[in-house]
Design an enzyme around this catalytic site. Structure first.
Site, short mmCIF file in Angstrom:
data_model
loop_
_atom_site.label_atom_id
_atom_site.label_comp_id
_atom_site.label_asym_id
_atom_site.label_seq_id
_atom_site.Cartn_x
_atom_site.Cartn_y
_atom_site.Cartn_z
N HIS A 1 41.64 35.12 40.56
CA HIS A 1 42.18 36.18 39.70
C HIS A 1 43.71 36.11 39.65
CE1 HIS A 1 38.16 37.85 40.47
NE2 HIS A 1 38.33 38.49 39.33
N ASP B 1 34.63 31.47 33.37
CA ASP B 1 35.07 32.69 34.01
C ASP B 1 36.13 33.34 33.11
OD1 ASP B 1 35.31 34.68 35.93
OD2 ASP B 1 35.62 33.29 37.60
#
Length: 373
Positions: free
Chosen positions: A187, A259
């Protein structure tokens, strides 16, 4: 005319996107974006979810703006990744269920989580996690991973997937080719894994090979595997990983989804326009963009421009669009079932109790197995 005397293509680009947005209600801006893009799916996060009926209504409104049935998606693993906690209460983690060593409970874990997803109108759960529980990644992944042994990971995941299917929900294996050796959070960071292709195939990739016929979706991560591919390209932008390994070597025929393309790892690899085009070119069927309307628009525009410029890219795009269409047809009954039985208070209470009882029995080790055989 487009270059090379190729007429502009009119296929719906949204067939290659799953998008998220901010807020808990349908706004004019979100409605216009959905109507314009016509995405293959939408994803909701905890920020979008306040109550059962509000979530149900939001998904219903999303579908009203899109002509084709949507993949309505959520991340619902249990434990630390639990988007429905505010509606149903907490769900047990994959690691805690795996510790029971009971495949019936692995399946029931998928079933009760799937029932929670289904109750709100979700047809796709981006779970289970197939990453290996290896020392480098444990501080980041924690209870999301179940074992360092690929066979054990596949055993839990197969049962969990069957449990989701019992509740008429589609699952997704993640994060291909594996984050077990990654000590950083993608992230925020773009990690580099120095592990040979031989070892990756024998270890991290093995659950995907084992489950290749069980996984409706495979989510591809943003890590770089330089020792395996001899380049600095994230897996989500890598033809080596998505086409040569996932498709050709493993024989996977389901849907490959990236993702979230707004994650820090991929943002460090280049602008959204470049990433979107490269992901499609590499073999992604679906691009996941979870937050920003601007980023969705930029990605769609870049893909459209490349489609009209490059005949091979246009063919690659049509290939993915056709695969998405086939899978929507294959799972038509599941997608249609999300159109939508309003969640009553009694239904929410029943589902909350089922999750609580399952979680408590796992925590206390008192599950009455004979009731569920």
């Amino acid at each position: 005319m487009a270059p090379n005397n190729m007429p502009p293509k009119r296929e719906n680009l949204g067939d290659n996107f799953v998008i998220g947005f901010e807020g808990q209600v349908m706004t004019p801006a979100i409605g216009k974006l959905l109507a314009r893009i016509q995405p293959a799916g939408v994803i909701l996060f905890r920020r979008n979810i306040e109550s059962a009926e509000q979530t149900w209504e939001l998904l219903r409104e999303c579908q009203r703006h899109v002509a084709a049935p949507l993949f309505t998606c959520v991340d619902m693993e249990g434990g630390t990744v639990d988007r429905l906690r505010d509606v149903f209460g907490p769900s047990p983690s994959a690691a805690s269920v795996f510790e029971t060593a009971d495949r019936n409970l692995f399946r029931l874990h998928g079933k009760v989580i799937g029932a929670a997803c289904r109750a709100l109108g979700f047809s796709v759960n981006f779970a289970p996690t197939l990453d290996l529980a290896l020392p480098p990644s444990l501080p980041v992944l924690q209870s999301r991973v179940v074992s360092a042994n690929p066979r054990h990971v596949a055993s839990y995941a197969r049962a969990f997937l069957h449990g989701l299917a019992d509740s008429r929900v589609l699952g997704c294996g993640k994060h291909f080719p594996g984050l077990g050796e990654v000590p950083l959070d993608t992230h925020k960071d773009l990690p580099v894994v120095e592990k040979t292709m031989r070892r990756l195939l024998a270890e991290d990739v093995e659950p995907y090979r084992t489950l290749r016929k069980d996984l409706p979706f495979v989510m591809v991560c943003h890590a770089i595997y330089s020792a395996a591919t001899h380049d600095q390209v994230p897996a989500s932008l890598s033809k080596k990983w998505m086409t040569e390994v996932l498709r050709k070597k493993l024989g996977y025929t389901g849907l490959a989804i990236t993702d979230d393309m707004e994650m820090g790892a991929l943002q460090k690899a280049g602008p959204m326009e470049h990433a979107a085009v490269q992901a499609v070119r590499a073999g992604a069927d679906l691009l996941l963009i979870c937050h920003s309307e601007e980023q969705v628009s930029r990605a769609c525009e870049a893909v459209a421009n490349e489609r009209n410029r490059d005949r091979r890219f246009a063919e690659r795009l049509r290939e993915s669009g056709a695969r998405v269409a086939r899978h929507k047809k294959k799972f038509a009954k599941i997608l249609a079932a999300t159109s939508f039985t309003r969640p009553t208070a009694a239904k929410v209470e029943k589902q909350s109790r089922a999750l609580w009882e399952f979680g408590e029995s796992i925590r206390l080790g008192t599950f009455a197995r004979e009731e569920h055989r």
